[in-house]
Scaffold this motif. Structure first.
Motif, mmCIF file in Angstrom:
data_model
loop_
_atom_site.group_PDB
_atom_site.id
_atom_site.type_symbol
_atom_site.label_atom_id
_atom_site.label_comp_id
_atom_site.label_asym_id
_atom_site.label_seq_id
_atom_site.Cartn_x
_atom_site.Cartn_y
_atom_site.Cartn_z
ATOM 1 N N TYR A 276 68.781 -32.582 -70.446
ATOM 2 C CA TYR A 276 69.790 -33.400 -69.759
ATOM 3 C C TYR A 276 71.126 -32.671 -69.592
ATOM 4 O O TYR A 276 71.916 -33.027 -68.722
ATOM 5 C CB TYR A 276 69.970 -34.733 -70.479
ATOM 6 C CG TYR A 276 68.782 -35.641 -70.289
ATOM 7 C CD1 TYR A 276 68.362 -35.997 -69.006
ATOM 8 C CD2 TYR A 276 68.062 -36.138 -71.380
ATOM 9 C CE1 TYR A 276 67.255 -36.818 -68.818
ATOM 10 C CE2 TYR A 276 66.959 -36.962 -71.198
ATOM 11 C CZ TYR A 276 66.566 -37.302 -69.912
ATOM 12 O OH TYR A 276 65.474 -38.106 -69.725
ATOM 13 N N ALA A 277 71.343 -31.656 -70.373
ATOM 14 C CA ALA A 277 72.552 -30.846 -70.177
ATOM 15 C C ALA A 277 72.536 -30.161 -68.825
ATOM 16 O O ALA A 277 73.589 -29.794 -68.285
ATOM 17 C CB ALA A 277 72.683 -29.817 -71.293
ATOM 18 N N TYR A 278 71.337 -30.005 -68.273
ATOM 19 C CA TYR A 278 71.205 -29.342 -66.972
ATOM 20 C C TYR A 278 70.696 -30.255 -65.862
ATOM 21 O O TYR A 278 70.903 -29.957 -64.689
ATOM 22 C CB TYR A 278 70.257 -28.129 -67.089
ATOM 23 C CG TYR A 278 70.904 -26.992 -67.823
ATOM 24 C CD1 TYR A 278 71.711 -26.082 -67.145
ATOM 25 C CD2 TYR A 278 70.750 -26.853 -69.204
ATOM 26 C CE1 TYR A 278 72.328 -25.041 -67.816
ATOM 27 C CE2 TYR A 278 71.369 -25.828 -69.883
ATOM 28 C CZ TYR A 278 72.150 -24.932 -69.194
ATOM 29 O OH TYR A 278 72.777 -23.917 -69.863
ATOM 30 N N ASP A 279 69.990 -31.303 -66.202
ATOM 31 C CA ASP A 279 69.298 -32.069 -65.154
ATOM 32 C C ASP A 279 69.385 -33.567 -65.427
ATOM 33 O O ASP A 279 68.696 -34.091 -66.308
ATOM 34 C CB ASP A 279 67.834 -31.624 -65.096
ATOM 35 C CG ASP A 279 67.063 -32.290 -63.965
ATOM 36 O OD1 ASP A 279 67.628 -33.162 -63.261
ATOM 37 O OD2 ASP A 279 65.878 -31.937 -63.793
ATOM 38 N N LEU A 280 70.218 -34.241 -64.638
ATOM 39 C CA LEU A 280 70.342 -35.695 -64.755
ATOM 40 C C LEU A 280 69.699 -36.400 -63.565
ATOM 41 O O LEU A 280 69.952 -37.583 -63.327
ATOM 42 C CB LEU A 280 71.823 -36.084 -64.880
ATOM 43 C CG LEU A 280 72.442 -35.768 -66.247
ATOM 44 C CD1 LEU A 280 73.971 -35.859 -66.174
ATOM 45 C CD2 LEU A 280 71.892 -36.701 -67.319
ATOM 46 N N SER A 281 68.839 -35.693 -62.853
ATOM 47 C CA SER A 281 68.277 -36.281 -61.629
ATOM 48 C C SER A 281 67.390 -37.494 -61.936
ATOM 49 O O SER A 281 67.220 -38.355 -61.080
ATOM 50 C CB SER A 281 67.499 -35.224 -60.840
ATOM 51 O OG SER A 281 66.414 -34.747 -61.611
ATOM 52 N N GLY A 282 66.836 -37.579 -63.149
ATOM 53 C CA GLY A 282 65.998 -38.727 -63.491
ATOM 54 C C GLY A 282 66.768 -39.937 -63.996
ATOM 55 O O GLY A 282 66.176 -40.965 -64.323
ATOM 56 N N ILE A 283 68.061 -39.798 -64.074
ATOM 57 C CA ILE A 283 68.896 -40.860 -64.650
ATOM 58 C C ILE A 283 69.771 -41.459 -63.547
ATOM 59 O O ILE A 283 70.515 -40.724 -62.887
ATOM 60 C CB ILE A 283 69.802 -40.286 -65.767
ATOM 61 C CG1 ILE A 283 68.960 -39.581 -66.846
ATOM 62 C CG2 ILE A 283 70.685 -41.369 -66.372
ATOM 63 C CD1 ILE A 283 68.050 -40.483 -67.649
ATOM 64 N N PRO A 284 69.686 -42.759 -63.313
ATOM 65 C CA PRO A 284 70.508 -43.340 -62.240
ATOM 66 C C PRO A 284 72.001 -43.193 -62.524
ATOM 67 O O PRO A 284 72.407 -43.194 -63.679
ATOM 68 C CB PRO A 284 70.103 -44.816 -62.221
ATOM 69 C CG PRO A 284 69.339 -45.060 -63.468
ATOM 70 C CD PRO A 284 68.843 -43.757 -63.988
ATOM 71 N N ASP A 285 72.784 -43.072 -61.476
ATOM 72 C CA ASP A 285 74.248 -42.912 -61.605
ATOM 73 C C ASP A 285 74.895 -44.122 -62.264
ATOM 74 O O ASP A 285 74.562 -45.233 -61.940
ATOM 75 C CB ASP A 285 74.897 -42.744 -60.219
ATOM 76 C CG ASP A 285 74.808 -41.301 -59.783
ATOM 77 O OD1 ASP A 285 75.238 -40.431 -60.532
ATOM 78 O OD2 ASP A 285 74.282 -41.077 -58.673
#
Ligand code: PHE
Ligand code: ZN
Ligand code: ZN
Ligand code: ZN
Length: 285
Positions: A276-285
């Motif tokens: 998650y330090a690099y990729d938050l694409s799976g987490i809604p804004d």
């Protein structure tokens, strides 16, 4: 940093929060890179004598977008009955090790480590931290990972049931919590390791985060409850015995740490935090 140099830039110690109604310990952190490349951070805990105050320790990564914050937290306090090594030296050690490793990486997102105080007095540290943020600051926290008891002697790998599909049905976490559970499941699944859901039952520091709509997840290896025969068949260990017979007891010492579980779960903690330090694409804004 150079050998022997204390580098305050590895983490920004953001916050020393005063004013809790109770004291556990006053905590100071020293960042010491003397042993590079095996960097060490010493947490210096000096005995607290002043009743009425406690502090969380909140440390931000040097790198990363300050508007996209990934949090990992563990409570640093214990009950007075014992030293609290599994509960929760284990989670604290695991996130500290994760912080040390991540400190050397230029992460995309900001990673914030929380060593909570006064969890055992009713989640006071994490509750007051979240309550004390502005809504704008809360909105920047994209997710919260909680690690409370990750090395129980008679362990089961419980993952917080963010999708409400595989525990008793206390409800799903905020949107995004299911994705966190999935990511952790992938870590264990790929290694042929078992896991099962556990409800967000309000017993640890994720409470204030999910109450404020922040996606959460994490790992838990069991406390005072009894391992079932089905769990013993899947995870090994002893059926009809507590996950941690020394829970909240004087025997929760270093001898109460399940080294294999601590190792396995620390790797999962590092994996999820770094992901998650690099990729938050799976987490809604
Ligand atoms: N928070 C509990 C304690 O510190 C233990 C616990 C952790 C219980 C996670 C359930 C889930 O005593
Ligand atoms: Zn406890
Ligand atoms: Zn705990
Ligand atoms: Zn689930």
């Amino acid at each position: 940093g150079q050998p022997g140099r204390t580098d305050p830039l590895v983490f920004d110690i953001r916050e020393w929060r005063f004013g809790f109604p109770i004291v556990i310990a006053s905590t100071a952190v020293g960042l010491d890179l003397a042993d590079t490349p095996g960097t060490t951070v010493r947490l210096k805990v000096d005995a607290a004598t002043t009743v009425g105050r406690s502090r969380n320790l909140i440390a931000d990564s040097r790198w990363g977008d300050r508007d996209e914050v990934v949090m990992a937290g563990a409570h640093l306090d214990s009950v007075t009955e014992g030293p609290g090594i599994n509960d929760n030296g284990s989670g604290s050690a695991a996130i500290l090790e994760t912080a040390l490793k991540l400190a050397h990486l230029p992460t995309k997102n900001k990673v914030r480590f929380a060593f909570w105080s006064a969890e055992e007095l009713g989640l006071l540290g994490s509750d007051q931290y979240v309550a004390g943020l502005s809504q704008a600051e809360r909105d920047k926290i994209r997710l919260y990972l909680n690690f409370d008891m990750v090395a129980s002697p008679n362990d089961v790998t419980f993952l917080y049931d963010g999708d409400d599909s595989d525990a008793e049905g206390a409800g799903a976490g905020p949107a995004g919590s299911a994705a966190i559970e999935k990511l952790l499941e992938k870590f264990y699944g790929r290694r042929g390791l078992g896991f099962k859901g556990t409800d967000f039952d309000g017993r640890s520091d994720y409470g204030a985060f999910i109450a404020n709509g922040i996606p959460a997840g994490g790992i838990f290896t069991g406390a005072e409850r009894i391992k079932t025969a089905e769990e013993a068949a899947r995870f090994g260990g002893t059926a009809d015995a507590p996950y941690d017979a020394c829970y909240h007891a004087a025997c929760d010492t270093i001898a109460n740490v399940n080294d294999a579980a601590l190792d396995r779960n620390s790797r999962a903690i590092g994996y999820a935090t770094a992901f998650y330090a690099y990729d938050l694409s799976g987490i809604p804004d």
